[in-house]
Design a protein around this motif. Structure first.
Motif, PDB file in Angstrom:
ATOM      1  N   LEU A   1     -12.597  18.421 -26.649  1.00  7.42           N
ATOM      2  CA  LEU A   1     -11.752  19.485 -26.117  1.00  7.42           C
ATOM      3  C   LEU A   1     -10.307  19.024 -26.076  1.00  7.42           C
ATOM      4  O   LEU A   1     -10.022  17.879 -25.727  1.00  7.42           O
ATOM      5  N   THR A   2      -9.408  19.916 -26.410  1.00  8.95           N
ATOM      6  CA  THR A   2      -7.985  19.618 -26.341  1.00  8.95           C
ATOM      7  C   THR A   2      -7.504  19.781 -24.903  1.00  8.95           C
ATOM      8  O   THR A   2      -8.212  20.336 -24.052  1.00  8.95           O
ATOM      9  N   ASP A   3      -6.281  19.325 -24.639  1.00 10.51           N
ATOM     10  CA  ASP A   3      -5.702  19.526 -23.311  1.00 10.51           C
ATOM     11  C   ASP A   3      -5.590  21.013 -22.992  1.00 10.51           C
ATOM     12  O   ASP A   3      -5.773  21.420 -21.841  1.00 10.51           O
ATOM     13  N   GLU A   4      -5.320  21.822 -24.005  1.00 13.99           N
ATOM     14  CA  GLU A   4      -5.235  23.271 -23.794  1.00 13.99           C
ATOM     15  C   GLU A   4      -6.602  23.828 -23.386  1.00 13.99           C
ATOM     16  O   GLU A   4      -6.685  24.701 -22.516  1.00 13.99           O
ATOM     17  N   ASP A   5      -7.659  23.311 -24.014  1.00  7.54           N
ATOM     18  CA  ASP A   5      -9.014  23.734 -23.647  1.00  7.54           C
ATOM     19  C   ASP A   5      -9.304  23.367 -22.186  1.00  7.54           C
ATOM     20  O   ASP A   5      -9.843  24.176 -21.424  1.00  7.54           O
ATOM     21  N   LEU A   6      -8.959  22.137 -21.820  1.00  8.84           N
ATOM     22  CA  LEU A   6      -9.199  21.684 -20.446  1.00  8.84           C
ATOM     23  C   LEU A   6      -8.413  22.514 -19.445  1.00  8.84           C
ATOM     24  O   LEU A   6      -8.934  22.898 -18.390  1.00  8.84           O
ATOM     25  N   ARG A   7      -7.173  22.810 -19.776  1.00  5.49           N
ATOM     26  CA  ARG A   7      -6.351  23.638 -18.883  1.00  5.49           C
ATOM     27  C   ARG A   7      -6.940  25.041 -18.746  1.00  5.49           C
ATOM     28  O   ARG A   7      -6.949  25.616 -17.652  1.00  5.49           O
TER      29      ARG A   7
END
Length: 124
Positions: free
Chosen positions: A70-76
């Protein structure tokens, strides 16, 4: 971000902060669920008929599954969804005159918001 969430859970558990621990456990579980890959029955492992275990698989790598990255955008996005769900549930509890439960959910949302708005280290 995932590292910070895990470290935050450790701190919350050591300090016996039940609200933060509940919020972080739930968020980490949501992230773990998002990392899971769907079961592909067309791959190298095929379902095996077994009267003891429904959907049992056999073959090379049957017990191993690579997790999605998961990307940071996904996590956010996951954290934002968790915050939103807590606020929505808190509103429902308010309508049911359960102020204690609503306050707890809002406190959990506040914990997650701190991680959502925390500055990210350079390069990740």
């Amino acid at each position: 971000m995932l590292t910070e969430l895990r470290q935050g859970l450790t701190v919350a558990l050591k300090s016996r902060d039940r609200v933060a621990a509940a919020a972080l456990r739930s968020a980490l579980a949501a992230i773990e669920n998002a990392q899971a890959v769907p079961v592909d029955t067309d791959g190298p492992t095929k379902p095996v008929g077994n009267e003891h275990v429904a959907g049992a698989v056999a073959g090379l790598g049957a017990a191993e599954a690579e997790r999605r990255r998961l990307t940071d955008e996904d996590l956010r996005a996951i954290l934002a969804r968790e915050v939103g769900e807590r606020h929505a549930a808190a509103e429902e509890y308010e309508g049911l005159r359960r102020r204690d439960a609503a306050d707890r959910l809002r406190a959990e949302a506040d914990v997650l918001v701190r991680y959502l708005h925390a500055p990210q280290p350079p390069g990740g």
